[in-house]
Each structure stands twice: as structure tokens, then as C-alpha cells.
Scaffold this active site. Structure first.
Site, mmCIF file in Angstrom:
data_model
loop_
_atom_site.group_PDB
_atom_site.id
_atom_site.type_symbol
_atom_site.label_atom_id
_atom_site.label_comp_id
_atom_site.label_asym_id
_atom_site.label_seq_id
_atom_site.Cartn_x
_atom_site.Cartn_y
_atom_site.Cartn_z
ATOM 1 N N SER A 61 19.077 26.788 0.390
ATOM 2 C CA SER A 61 19.789 25.676 -0.602
ATOM 3 C C SER A 61 18.980 24.391 -0.544
ATOM 4 O O SER A 61 18.845 24.044 -1.816
ATOM 5 C CB SER A 61 21.153 25.363 0.036
ATOM 6 O OG SER A 61 21.576 24.075 -0.265
ATOM 7 N N ASP A 71 22.730 27.177 -6.672
ATOM 8 C CA ASP A 71 23.241 26.512 -5.081
ATOM 9 C C ASP A 71 24.395 25.489 -5.397
ATOM 10 O O ASP A 71 25.229 25.627 -4.222
ATOM 11 C CB ASP A 71 21.993 25.525 -4.870
ATOM 12 C CG ASP A 71 22.292 24.881 -3.594
ATOM 13 O OD1 ASP A 71 22.349 25.582 -2.503
ATOM 14 O OD2 ASP A 71 22.367 23.421 -3.604
ATOM 15 N N LYS A 112 16.502 23.715 -4.497
ATOM 16 C CA LYS A 112 16.588 22.353 -4.945
ATOM 17 C C LYS A 112 15.233 21.366 -5.120
ATOM 18 O O LYS A 112 14.802 20.839 -6.233
ATOM 19 C CB LYS A 112 17.596 21.467 -4.536
ATOM 20 C CG LYS A 112 19.087 22.033 -4.596
ATOM 21 C CD LYS A 112 20.100 21.199 -4.285
ATOM 22 C CE LYS A 112 20.288 21.027 -2.838
ATOM 23 N NZ LYS A 112 21.431 21.669 -2.067
ATOM 24 N N ARG A 148 30.464 27.844 0.496
ATOM 25 C CA ARG A 148 30.144 27.825 1.686
ATOM 26 C C ARG A 148 30.832 26.684 2.539
ATOM 27 O O ARG A 148 31.184 26.774 3.563
ATOM 28 C CB ARG A 148 28.747 27.626 2.017
ATOM 29 C CG ARG A 148 27.861 28.664 1.474
ATOM 30 C CD ARG A 148 26.413 28.528 1.640
ATOM 31 N NE ARG A 148 25.507 27.779 2.903
ATOM 32 C CZ ARG A 148 24.952 26.778 2.816
ATOM 33 N NH1 ARG A 148 24.347 26.343 1.518
ATOM 34 N NH2 ARG A 148 24.499 26.334 3.983
ATOM 35 N N HIS A 191 13.574 14.650 1.571
ATOM 36 C CA HIS A 191 14.871 15.109 1.752
ATOM 37 C C HIS A 191 15.358 14.911 3.215
ATOM 38 O O HIS A 191 14.605 15.068 4.109
ATOM 39 C CB HIS A 191 14.891 16.654 1.438
ATOM 40 C CG HIS A 191 16.278 17.312 1.743
ATOM 41 N ND1 HIS A 191 17.150 17.321 0.696
ATOM 42 C CD2 HIS A 191 16.959 17.618 2.752
ATOM 43 C CE1 HIS A 191 18.550 17.683 1.148
ATOM 44 N NE2 HIS A 191 18.361 17.863 2.396
HETATM 45 N N1 URA Z 1 22.326 20.093 2.343
HETATM 46 C C1 URA Z 1 21.938 21.275 1.106
HETATM 47 O O1 URA Z 1 21.346 20.650 0.328
HETATM 48 N N2 URA Z 1 22.419 22.171 1.548
HETATM 49 C C2 URA Z 1 22.734 22.836 2.725
HETATM 50 O O2 URA Z 1 23.074 24.177 2.777
HETATM 51 C C3 URA Z 1 22.981 21.798 3.748
HETATM 52 C C4 URA Z 1 22.634 20.566 3.523
#
Ligand code: URA
Length: 433
Positions: A183, A161, A187, A168, A82
Site C-alpha cells: 500500500s 489502494d 503510492k 481493510r 513517508h
Molecule cells: N499507510 C498506508 O498508506 N497504508 C497502510 O496500509 C498503512 C499505513
């Protein structure tokens, strides 16, 4: 249980219980908690924080709010990576085939661009024919055959999320470590890989502005991953300046192919090898030296490029593009941007370069925007380089002239000059395992 009481409790800085956190995540994802109350709790969390236990619980609640991908049929060597978002960040396109060539299973879901940052799925869609949506059966069959497949995020992965992130985004509650960590890791846990390598960016183009903030976020995410039984590491990397020389979808595919064919920007190559080396080390349980030896060999022998071609072809992409990237979409108009001063390029603000790319049509200004896949920027000079006034520092590409002029002024505002050479920040600040 009432969401009102949960908001009140967090407002008083008290820790929330597991039942309260699950009530919140489930209520958000099934629509029972209205946006105004969810937003109030998000702001309370942003201001009052969450302790480690609450952050773990919120991550699990997000991961369990929807479908969880079961990759157990592929054994122990599944890995995911990620990146916390960036400008010119095409590392997935390079490290995924390198790691797959070393025997790691890369069954990956990637995202689209967000604001000034690009997304792997948008980049892949600039390869004619490449399909970013596959049925679960087709996805698994391709992973089994090629050891690699990359698709867009399934609609039902971590739905809590999806709602929270959208809220957000418009309520100034992005910059909270417990919220970002839960978050991202929610995922990643739902996506099912045993190894997770995180590229946490700091600088103007990242969510975290300093290496210290990025380190705090990375340490939280590494602890979450370990708590839930994953092998995790994080690299803290510089996103103050764009990564590599190309920014824009097809332009970045072309740059990724250059690296996979043994050329390209040395800093980008180094970062991709470090990320791939960390994935291979954790997934296969190797020493750092052995993992680095294997990933370097996979890249230099051309094996990783062959894996890239099989991956693209497997997902319907035109493989002749891999051998001849000039066949990728190209914007018809271009404009050279000239240095305004002589000396050294001091900074090239990544966020402003990303925003210039959006103006060129390579990123979205509204959710509905259709991308111009050939648009973008090629950087001829980077921070730290010497320049003489009038040198070409970048070429902008777009499908109409007006976009070029608008983007040019914004791009120039991203560049600052110095008379003397400046100490540059290293690309990799540290690695957390
Ligand atoms: N990327 C994400 O998936 N979530 C966040 O809160 C910030 C960056």
C-alpha cells in the site's frame, strides 16, 4: 480467471501468480470485483501471508492501477518521504524545506489525518490561503521555481489502494506486512521520486507495536523500492509518545516554525535533521558526514526557513504568518491539565493523546467532520520528566468547553507515573539502507 479460485488458492497458502495479482488489483480498482470477495482475499492474505515475489507484484499492480507522476523533467535529485503515521508528527514541514535548501527537489503529495494520527495536508490548511490542490502544471511550475511544493494526493494515484485501504480499515486487515508495504510503496512508486525515505514508527501511536515488527516492515519496503530502481532508506522511530510538544494542526505549524527558526524541541530537531540528512545523502550521493553538515547548515543559517516561506507563499499561503505564527487559527477556550501524582512521567500513550486531540476537534470522527484547525494540545511535560502533583503537564485547546472536559479525562488516562526515573527508549531505533 475467477476471483473465487484466487481466494481458494490463497486460503490453501499457495503463492499467487502475477496474472492473478493483477486481475485482483485491476478488478478492485475498476469495481468488477465486489467488496465481499476482495475482503475475503484480503483476510486470506492477512492470515496466510505473501512471499516476497508476491509482495513485489502486488506493489507494482497498485502503482500501475492509476496515474503515475512523471518527475523525470526534474532530473535525478527528486525525493519523497513517508511516515507510517503518528501523533505530533510534523517532520515533513521541517525536513522538506531543509532538503530543498540543499538542492533536493521535493515534489510531494501528502495525506490527511487518519484515526488518531494527524496528516500534513490538514496541518498546511491551517495556514490562511494555502492551497493543497493545484493543477499539474501549477504544481510543476512551483517545484521548478522553489524546488519544493506539497499538495494533497491526486484523486487518481493508486486507486486500487484507495479501495483496498478503505476495505481493510473496516475488515480488521490493516496489520499485515505485505498489505501495508504494498500500500505504502505502491503510492510512493506512483508518485515518481527517485529517492524515498521512510519513517517507520513503532509504539502505541504507530501501526507496528514493537521495533522488531517495524524493522520487518521497513526491510520489506526498502527491498521493494530497490527492486523498482529507487534509492530507499528507512528510519525506525519511536511513536510510543507524541513527537515534539504540540499536537493539533495550527499548533504543529507553529512548532515547525520554531524549529525552522533555530528553537523548539531538541528531539524533534534531531529527528528532522536525521531524516533530511538521509534524503540529502541518498539524493546527492554524499557521505553521511557531509550530508549532515549540509542539512545542519541549512537549518542553522536560516536558509531552510527562507525556503519554507517561499514554499508557503508560492502555494497562496499568508507569509506574514510564518514571521508571526500567533496569527494562525487559535481555539478560544483552553484548560490546563494538572499532574495527579508526584514523581516521574513514565509514559504518555501517543494513541490516547491522539484520540484526545480528536475529541478536541483537531481530528475527524467521521469522514465528513470539519476540523477545528486551532484545536489541540501543548505538552509542558514529556515522558521521563519529573513532576510534582498539581504541576501543569499540558494545555488543551478547543472551541467549546464541553470538548475540553471530555478530552481532559482521556488525556489523563494516557499518562502513567513512576516513583523512580525510568530508562527511556531512544527516538531513533535504527536506520536501514
Ligand atoms: N499507510 C498506508 O498508506 N497504508 C497502510 O496500509 C498503512 C499505513
Amino acid at each position: 480467471m475467477r476471483i473465487y479460485d484466487i481466494i481458494e488458492k490463497k486460503k490453501r497458502s499457495e503463492a499467487l501468480s502475477e496474472a492473478e495479482i493483477r486481475y485482483f488489483a485491476n478488478g478492485v480498482s475498476n469495481g468488477e470485483i465486489p467488496d465481499y470477495q476482495a475482503a475475503a482475499l484480503l483476510m486470506a492474505i492477512c492470515l496466510r501471508g505473501m512471499n516476497e515475489e508476491e509482495t513485489f507484484l502486488l506493489t507494482a499492480a497498485i502503482a500501475e492501477s492509476g496515474e503515475q507522476i512523471d518527475l523525470s523533467a526534474f532530473g535525478e535529485h527528486t525525493a519523497d518521504k513517508h511516515s507510517s503515521g503518528g501523533v505530533g508528527d510534523k517532520t515533513t514541514l521541517i525536513l522538506a524545506p531543509i532538503a530543498a535548501s540543499c538542492g533536493v527537489i521535493m515534489a510531494k503529495m501528502s495525506g490527511r489525518g487518519l484515526g488518531h494520527t494527524g496528516g500534513t495536508v490538514d496541518k498546511l490548511e491551517s495556514i490562511p490561503g494555502y492551497r493543497t490542490t493545484l493543477s499539474p502544471e501549477e504544481f510543476c511550475a512551483l517545484v521548478k521555481k522553489n524546488g519544493i511544493a506539497v499538495i494533497g494526493q491526486s484523486g487518481n494515484l493508486a486507486p486500487a489502494d484507495k479501495k483496498l485501504y478503505a476495505l481493510r480499515d473496516v475488515t480488521a486487515t490493516i496489520d499485515s506486512i505485505p498489505l501495508i508495504a504494498s500500500s505504502i510503496m505502491g503510492k510512493k512508486l506512483a508518485a515518481g521520486s527517485k529517492t524515498i525515505v521512510l519513517d517507520v514508527k513503532y509504539g502505541s501511536g504507530g501501526f507496528m507495536k514493537t521495533p522488531e515488527q517495524a524493522t520487518a516492515l521497513a526491510e520489506t519496503m526498502v527491498r521493494i523500492g530497490k527492486k523498482y530502481g529507487r534509492r530507499v532508506a528507512a528510519l525506525i522511530t519511536n511513536m510510543d509518545v507524541p513527537l515534539g510538544n504540540a499536537v493539533g494542526n495550527a499548533l504543529e505549524i507553529k512548532e515547525a516554525i520554531e524549529i525552522l527558526q533555530g528553537g523548539g524541541c531538541p528531539a524533534l530537531r534531531t529527528l528532522c535533521l536525521s531524516l533530511a540528512g538521509t534524503i540529502v545523502r541518498l539524493s546527492l550521493g554524499l557521505s553521511e558526514e557531509e550530508a549532515m553538515r549540509r542539512v545542519t547548515e541549512a537549518l542553522d543559517s536560516g536558509k531552510a526557513f527562507e525556503t519554507f516561506c517561499r514554499w508557503v507563499g508560492g502555494q497562496g499561503g499568508d507569509v506574514s504568518v510564518c514571521k508571526n505564527p500567533d496569527m494562525l487559527p487559535k481555539a478560544p477556550f483552553s484548560l490546563d491539565v494538572k499532574a495527579e501524582k508526584s514523581g516521574y512521567i513514565f509514559r504518555m500513550n501517543a494513541e490516547l493523546v491522539g484520540e484526545s486531540c480528536v475529541l478536541l476537534g483537531a481530528g475527524r470522527q467521521t469522514k465528513e467532520d470539519v476540523l477545528d484547525l486551532g484545536a489541540g494540545i501543548i505538552l509542558h511535560k514529556k515522558a521521563g520528566d519529573t513532576v510534582t502533583k498539581g504541576d501543569c503537564i499540558a494545555t488543551l485547546y478547543a472551541s467549546d468547553q464541553a470538548r475540553l472536559e471530555n478530552a481532559r479525562s482521556l488525556f489523563l488516562s494516557a499518562v502513567t507515573y513512576a516513583e523512580e526515573p525510568q530508562k527511556m527508549q531512544p527516538l531513533i531505533y535504527k536506520i536501514i539502507t
